[in-house]
Write an enzyme that holds these catalytic residues in place. Structure first.
Site, PDB file in Angstrom:
ATOM      1  N   ARG A  30       1.022  -1.121  -0.206  1.00  0.00           N
ATOM      2  CA  ARG A  30       0.107  -0.072  -0.118  1.00  0.00           C
ATOM      3  C   ARG A  30       0.885   1.319  -0.150  1.00  0.00           C
ATOM      4  NH1 ARG A  30       2.444   1.904   3.829  1.00  0.00           N
ATOM      5  NH2 ARG A  30       0.850   3.589   3.861  1.00  0.00           N
ATOM      6  N   GLY A  31       0.272   2.281  -0.078  1.00  0.00           N
ATOM      7  CA  GLY A  31       1.090   3.705   0.017  1.00  0.00           C
ATOM      8  C   GLY A  31       1.295   4.217  -1.584  1.00  0.00           C
ATOM      9  N   ALA A  32       0.770   5.232  -1.933  1.00  0.00           N
ATOM     10  CA  ALA A  32       0.582   5.705  -3.428  1.00  0.00           C
ATOM     11  C   ALA A  32       1.663   5.308  -4.288  1.00  0.00           C
ATOM     12  CB  ALA A  32       0.253   7.188  -3.387  1.00  0.00           C
ATOM     13  N   ARG A  80      -7.660  -0.156  -7.001  1.00  0.00           N
ATOM     14  CA  ARG A  80      -7.748   0.740  -5.814  1.00  0.00           C
ATOM     15  C   ARG A  80      -8.153   2.120  -6.604  1.00  0.00           C
ATOM     16  NH1 ARG A  80      -4.398   1.112  -0.412  1.00  0.00           N
ATOM     17  NH2 ARG A  80      -6.214   1.917   0.242  1.00  0.00           N
ATOM     18  N   GLN A 128      -1.978   1.792   9.898  1.00  0.00           N
ATOM     19  CA  GLN A 128      -0.780   2.043   9.138  1.00  0.00           C
ATOM     20  C   GLN A 128       0.143   2.938  10.225  1.00  0.00           C
ATOM     21  OE1 GLN A 128      -3.810   2.812   7.798  1.00  0.00           O
ATOM     22  NE2 GLN A 128      -4.054   2.299   5.608  1.00  0.00           N
ATOM     23  N   ASP A 173      -2.391  10.885  -1.869  1.00  0.00           N
ATOM     24  CA  ASP A 173      -2.795   9.918  -2.697  1.00  0.00           C
ATOM     25  C   ASP A 173      -3.046  10.744  -3.929  1.00  0.00           C
ATOM     26  OD1 ASP A 173      -3.058   8.450  -0.115  1.00  0.00           O
ATOM     27  OD2 ASP A 173      -3.065   6.895  -1.450  1.00  0.00           O
ATOM     28  N   ASN A 211      -5.795  12.201   1.078  1.00  0.00           N
ATOM     29  CA  ASN A 211      -4.991  11.497   1.987  1.00  0.00           C
ATOM     30  C   ASN A 211      -5.829  10.685   2.754  1.00  0.00           C
ATOM     31  OD1 ASN A 211      -2.068  10.495   2.315  1.00  0.00           O
ATOM     32  ND2 ASN A 211      -2.438  11.511   4.312  1.00  0.00           N
ATOM     33  N   LYS A 212      -5.084   9.740   3.550  1.00  0.00           N
ATOM     34  CA  LYS A 212      -5.757   9.033   4.560  1.00  0.00           C
ATOM     35  C   LYS A 212      -6.794   9.611   5.352  1.00  0.00           C
ATOM     36  CE  LYS A 212      -5.242   5.243   4.690  1.00  0.00           C
ATOM     37  NZ  LYS A 212      -6.278   4.323   3.891  1.00  0.00           N
TER      38      LYS A 212
END
Ligand code: MRU
Length: 364
Positions: free
Chosen positions: A46-48, A104, A214, A255, A265-266
């Site tokens: 995960r993570g852009a 995603r 996370q 993101d 973002n998250k």
């Protein structure tokens, strides 16, 4: 050192399974675009930026799986056959791209990487005669380039962002925008570790990032391994900690950033930006330029991933809410550009964050 996130060898991509961290360092192997897409969807990785790098290799894997009769490597075949080999390669990549893009929706790095691989393929396919071996080598090189550009961008953003921080900084970060989210030192966390190396960090707080944790599983692990003085907080402690513990900057990744600077973002990031504004402290977004989506005029057009409500109603596989309860799980939120003090990309610092300054930097 943070273990390698992706290890590509022809025919397979080893992926550090971040779902098992911090308890276990183990890898899963993908050998197709579909398996890579599944690893992205299920958040083994995960993570852009990391999602983008994996997607690029997912395209390569699919090409490597092409049936030998579709490759027609021999240059002595007639033009008609060469054309059909080129068409087969193009079809393979397009189908792989569709599979990967469906993994995603929010991180634009995924779409950027797939489109870049497709553009590279188109360029090569224009050239005759088509040769599968050369074509594959060029696409492997393109995936390698996407990866090395990410590493370089992280280093540059780390230095630029660290320059914004003063001595004795007390910072707060959210989710994981570290090495685990990239192929390099990370974005927001890259700034914090760089500033730590420059002896500018007094303390770093990582919010746990409900529901996927996370911050608790990944960010605090990276901070501790990097020797950064740090503490984990739950998300609902942020206001209290900012007010009472001298936090003087909030630093996050992104993101997808719309053309006007609105930033996805998250989930929880927007709330932190509001808190930062209320407390008069800077709110920095650190993201490489492929995160900026000029096609979207503002943040209302960013598609927000809605993940399974089970990730909210279960903790570590055990139900934490009554059976049958409905729960929401938007995985991201959008922070309005006006709340962002500065956006740091590998090309420089954008301040104030607005349409004009973003367009200007991207045109450099
Ligand atoms: O759902 P995740 O873990 O993929 O979300 C990650 C984030 O929100 C990060 O902050 C973002 O991708 C930037 S990572 C450099």
């Amino acid at each position: 050192m943070i273990p390698p996130r992706l290890i590509y060898k022809p025919g397979r991509l080893k992926i550090l399974d971040q779902r098992l961290l911090p308890h276990k360092i183990a890898y899963i192997t993908a050998s197709s675009a579909a398996e890579t897409a599944a690893a992205i969807k299920d958040m083994a990785l995960r993570g852009a930026p990391l999602i983008g790098c994996a997607a690029a290799y997912g395209m390569v894997l699919e090409l490597e799986r092409q049936k030998p009769e579709d490759r027609r490597q021999k240059l002595e075949v007639r033009n008609k056959e060469l054309d059909s080999a080129a068409a087969a390669a193009k079809k393979t990549l397009e189908t792989a791209g569709i599979t990967l893009k469906s993994a995603r929706p929010t991180a634009v790095a995924l779409f950027y990487a797939v489109d870049r691989m497709l553009s590279k393929a188109d360029l090569l396919l224009d050239k005759h005669p088509f040769n599968y071996t050369h074509f594959l080598a060029a696409l492997r090189a393109e995936a390698g380039l996407i990866t090395s550009e990410d590493k370089t961008a992280c280093l540059r953003m780390g230095s630029l962002g660290a320059g914004l921080l003063r001595k004795n900084s007390v910072v707060l970060t959210h989710c994981n925008a570290g090495a685990l989210a990239t192929m390099g030192i990370g974005t927001a966390l890259g700034v914090i570790t760089r500033a730590h190396a420059l002896k500018k960090i007094k303390h770093a707080y990582s919010s746990e990032t409900r529901p996927y944790l996370q911050g608790a599983r990944l960010t605090i692990w990276e901070l501790v391994r990097g020797g950064v003085p740090s503490e984990l907080i739950t998300d609902n402690m942020a206001a209290h900690i900012i007010k009472t513990c001298g936090v003087n900057a909030v630093i996050v990744g992104a993101d997808r950033i719309a053309a006007n600077g609105d930033t996805a973002n998250k989930i929880g990031t927007y709330g932190l930006a509001v808190l930062a504004r209320y407390h008069g402290i800077p709110f920095y977004v650190i993201a490489p330029t492929p995160t900026i989506d000029l096609k979207l005029k503002d943040g209302s057009l960013i598609k927000i991933e809605e993940r399974s409500s089970d990730e909210v109603t279960f903790i570590n596989g055990r139900r934490s809410a009554p059976k049958g309860v409905k729960a929401r799980h938007p995985a991201f939120d959008v922070t309005p550009a006006g709340l962002i003090t500065a956006l740091v990309t590998e090309k420089g610092i954008i301040r104030p964050v607005n349409r004009k300054n973003i367009a200007e930097q991207l045109s450099k």
